[in-house]
Design a protein around this motif. Structure first.
Motif, PDB file in Angstrom:
ATOM      1  N   ALA A  13      45.184  74.841 -67.954  1.00 51.31           N
ATOM      2  CA  ALA A  13      43.925  74.089 -69.281  1.00 51.31           C
ATOM      3  C   ALA A  13      45.199  75.081 -70.746  1.00 51.31           C
ATOM      4  CB  ALA A  13      43.012  74.156 -69.589  1.00 51.31           C
ATOM      5  N   LEU A  14      45.673  76.388 -70.377  1.00 52.00           N
ATOM      6  CA  LEU A  14      46.481  77.279 -70.893  1.00 52.00           C
ATOM      7  C   LEU A  14      47.657  76.089 -71.469  1.00 52.00           C
ATOM      8  CD1 LEU A  14      45.038  80.594 -69.708  1.00 52.00           C
ATOM      9  CD2 LEU A  14      43.927  79.183 -71.477  1.00 52.00           C
ATOM     10  N   ALA A  15      47.975  75.290 -70.257  1.00 56.52           N
ATOM     11  CA  ALA A  15      49.499  75.157 -71.266  1.00 56.52           C
ATOM     12  C   ALA A  15      49.255  74.207 -72.840  1.00 56.52           C
ATOM     13  CB  ALA A  15      49.663  73.768 -70.318  1.00 56.52           C
ATOM     14  N   ALA A  16      48.272  73.660 -73.139  1.00 57.20           N
ATOM     15  CA  ALA A  16      47.598  73.443 -74.577  1.00 57.20           C
ATOM     16  C   ALA A  16      47.845  73.942 -75.328  1.00 57.20           C
ATOM     17  CB  ALA A  16      46.944  72.593 -74.528  1.00 57.20           C
ATOM     18  N   VAL A  17      47.926  76.279 -75.421  1.00 60.34           N
ATOM     19  CA  VAL A  17      47.726  77.089 -75.819  1.00 60.34           C
ATOM     20  C   VAL A  17      48.720  76.440 -76.756  1.00 60.34           C
ATOM     21  CG1 VAL A  17      46.541  78.857 -76.357  1.00 60.34           C
ATOM     22  CG2 VAL A  17      44.884  77.180 -75.364  1.00 60.34           C
ATOM     23  N   GLU A  18      48.869  76.669 -78.355  1.00 65.28           N
ATOM     24  CA  GLU A  18      50.871  77.341 -78.771  1.00 65.28           C
ATOM     25  C   GLU A  18      50.521  78.466 -78.663  1.00 65.28           C
ATOM     26  OE1 GLU A  18      51.759  75.002 -81.718  1.00 65.28           O
ATOM     27  OE2 GLU A  18      51.723  73.133 -80.386  1.00 65.28           O
ATOM     28  N   ILE A  19      51.654  79.336 -78.378  1.00 64.48           N
ATOM     29  CA  ILE A  19      51.972  81.208 -78.894  1.00 64.48           C
ATOM     30  C   ILE A  19      52.271  81.796 -79.999  1.00 64.48           C
ATOM     31  CG2 ILE A  19      50.533  82.094 -76.922  1.00 64.48           C
ATOM     32  CD1 ILE A  19      53.570  82.545 -75.571  1.00 64.48           C
ATOM     33  N   PRO A  20      52.653  82.657 -80.408  1.00 58.62           N
ATOM     34  CA  PRO A  20      53.399  82.563 -81.707  1.00 58.62           C
ATOM     35  C   PRO A  20      55.427  83.094 -81.380  1.00 58.62           C
ATOM     36  CG  PRO A  20      52.075  84.033 -81.799  1.00 58.62           C
ATOM     37  CD  PRO A  20      51.762  83.642 -79.990  1.00 58.62           C
ATOM     38  N   GLY A  21      55.692  82.139 -82.116  1.00 58.78           N
ATOM     39  CA  GLY A  21      57.112  82.016 -81.363  1.00 58.78           C
ATOM     40  C   GLY A  21      57.678  81.066 -80.655  1.00 58.78           C
ATOM     41  N   GLY A  22      56.602  80.030 -79.992  1.00 59.49           N
ATOM     42  CA  GLY A  22      57.224  79.188 -79.204  1.00 59.49           C
ATOM     43  C   GLY A  22      56.589  79.341 -78.096  1.00 59.49           C
ATOM     44  N   GLY A  23      56.323  77.917 -76.753  1.00 60.71           N
ATOM     45  CA  GLY A  23      56.091  78.209 -75.818  1.00 60.71           C
ATOM     46  C   GLY A  23      54.381  77.841 -75.487  1.00 60.71           C
ATOM     47  N   ASP A  24      53.779  78.151 -74.421  1.00 67.22           N
ATOM     48  CA  ASP A  24      52.313  77.779 -74.557  1.00 67.22           C
ATOM     49  C   ASP A  24      51.985  79.670 -74.164  1.00 67.22           C
ATOM     50  OD1 ASP A  24      52.592  76.679 -71.093  1.00 67.22           O
ATOM     51  OD2 ASP A  24      53.348  75.167 -72.278  1.00 67.22           O
ATOM     52  N   LEU A  25      50.513  79.394 -73.585  1.00 67.05           N
ATOM     53  CA  LEU A  25      50.180  80.477 -73.027  1.00 67.05           C
ATOM     54  C   LEU A  25      49.958  80.338 -71.247  1.00 67.05           C
ATOM     55  CD1 LEU A  25      49.176  82.952 -73.577  1.00 67.05           C
ATOM     56  CD2 LEU A  25      46.387  82.129 -73.322  1.00 67.05           C
TER      57      LEU A  25
END
Length: 359
Positions: A13-25
Motif C-alpha cells: 500500500a505504501l507504493a502509492a505514497v509519493e516521496i520528495p524527489g520522486g519515487g514511492d515510500l
C-alpha cells in the motif's frame, strides 16, 4: 491475516505514497521494518536533517494508507531525522507538527517520573503506590507506563483488555482504583516482546503520552524504564517534568547504577525529587526480628553525599509483593496499614518540597 502477510500488504500500500524527489515510500531506503502486533502497526521513516517538513505529507499519506489496511489496529508512523540532534527534529501528532522544545501535555498539569538505575528494585511497584498515595492526598492522578520493553503497570493495577480508541485515534485510558492508566502492555499478548529499535520506541512513547485523553489530571506519574537510554532522553527533551524520584535497594551494586541515573538527570537539567530505599529491611512475621538482607541505609547515605532529598525507606514485606502480584496495590488494598504508610510518608515529602503539584 498473519502478521507477516499484513506487513507485506502494508508495504504494498505504501507504493502509492509519493516521496520528495520522486519515487514511492515502499522502495525508500529510509523505511524501517514494519512491526505488527495484535493491536498496533508501527514503522519509522528516516529522513535527512532538515527534510522533516518536506516529508510531512508523505507521513500523513502513509498513516492513512496503512490505516486502511490495518483495520482496527492503532497505526504509529514516525519521522526520524537522520543524524540531526534529537531535540532539533520536529515531532508529529496526527500529521501536525509539535513545536520544538518542551511542551505541556494536554489534560495534564504536572508530571513526575519514577526511575531507577537498574531493574529489579521495585520501581514500578513504587510508582503505582506513589500514584495512589498522591490520589489519597486529594489529587487527580494518572499513570503512564514508559517501560515499553518491560511493561508491568497492567499487572500491578489488575488491568485487562486493550484501551479503547476514539474515532479520532485518541486513546481512552483504562481506569483502576481511581487512576487513569496507559500502557503498551495492554496492547500486547501475554509474553509478547516489544522488539522496536530506539526511534520506534520513542515514537510509541510520544503517542502514548500525547494521544491519550488524560481528562484533566493534577499529576501524571510516569514509570520509566530502568537505566539511561533513548526513552528517557526523548521524554525529558519533549515534556515539562516537575521532578524524578529515583528508587534503589540498599546494596552498593544498585546504588552504583542509581548514581548513573542521577548523573543523567542532572546533565539534562531535570529536577530530582529524591531517593527512595526500597526493600530496605525485613521483619520476620513469626519473631518480629529485623533482618537487613540487602544492607541498610545505603540509599540515605548516598542521598546525603549527592546532596539530594532522602524520601524514605520501604520495607521488604510479603504484603507488598502479594498485593502487587494480585493487581491490588497495598495503597489500595490496605490504605491504613503500615506498608501503605511508608508510601504516604514519601508522598508527603514530595508535596512538601514541590508544593506546586497542588496547583
Amino acid at each position: 491475516m498473519a502478521d507477516t502477510e499484513l506487513a507485506a500488504a502494508i508495504k504494498a500500500a505504501l507504493a502509492a505514497v509519493e516521496i520528495p524527489g520522486g519515487g514511492d515510500l515502499s522502495g525508500y531506503a529510509g523505511l524501517s521494518e514494519i512491526i505488527v502486533t495484535p493491536s498496533a502497526v508501527a514503522f519509522a521513516i528516516a529522513v535527512a536533517p532538515g527534510m522533516e517538513a518536506a516529508f510531512g505529507p508523505a507521513r500523513d499519506a502513509a498513516q492513512q494508507a496503512t490505516q486502511r489496511v490495518a483495520g482496527a489496529r492503532k497505526v504509529m508512523v514516525s519521522l526520524t531525522g537522520g543524524k540531526a540532534p534529537a531535540q532539533a527534529a520536529p515531532t508529529f501528532s496526527h500529521g501536525k507538527p509539535v513545536p520544538a522544545g518542551k511542551t505541556t501535555v494536554a489534560g495534564v498539569k504536572h508530571i513526575i517520573a519514577v526511575g531507577s538505575g537498574k531493574g529489579g528494585v521495585g520501581k514500578s511497584t513504587t510508582a503505582v503506590n506513589i500514584a495512589l498515595a498522591l490520589q489519597a492526598e486529594g489529587l487527580r492522578v494518572g499513570v503512564l507506563d514508559a517501560d515499553l520493553y518491560g511493561p508491568s503497570i497492567p499487572k500491578l493495577l489488575g488491568i485487562e483488555g486493550k484501551p479503547a480508541i476514539r474515532d479520532d485515534g485518541i486513546f481512552s485510558p483504562h481506569e483502576a482504583f481511581g487512576l487513569k492508566a496507559m500502557s503498551i502492555g495492554s496492547m500486547l499478548t501475554p509474553d509478547q516482546a516489544v522488539v522496536w529499535r530506539g526511534p520506534m520506541a520513542t515514537s510509541a512513547l510520544r503517542q502514548l503520552l500525547r494521544e491519550t485523553d488524560w481528562g484533566g489530571l493534577d499529576v501524571l506519574v510516569i514509570d520509566l524504564p530502568p537505566g539511561t537510554g533513548d526513552i528517557h532522553i526523548s521524554l525529558f527533551q519533549q515534556a515539562e517534568v516537575d521532578g524524578v524520584v529515583i528508587v534503589s535497594t540498599p546494596q552498593d551494586l544498585a546504588l552504583i547504577d542509581a548514581k548513573k541515573a542521577i548523573d543523567m538527570l542532572r546533565r539534562l537539567n531535570v529536577p530530582l525529587l529524591g531517593l527512595v530505599e526500597n526493600m530496605s529491611y525485613f521483619i520476620a512475621p513469626d519473631t518480629g526480628k529485623r533482618y537487613d538482607i540487602f544492607g541498610h541505609g545505603g540509599a540515605e547515605a548516598a542521598a546525603a553525599a549527592l546532596k539530594m532529598e532522602f524520601l524514605g525507606a520501604v520495607p521488604l514485606v510479603m504484603a507488598i509483593r502479594e498485593t502487587s502480584d494480585s493487581g491490588r496495590p497495598v495503597m489500595a488494598s490496605n490504605p491504613s496499614g503500615a506498608e501503605a504508610e511508608a508510601f504516604r510518608a514519601i508522598v508527603r515529602k514530595i508535596l512538601a518540597s514541590t508544593p506546586g503539584l497542588r496547583d
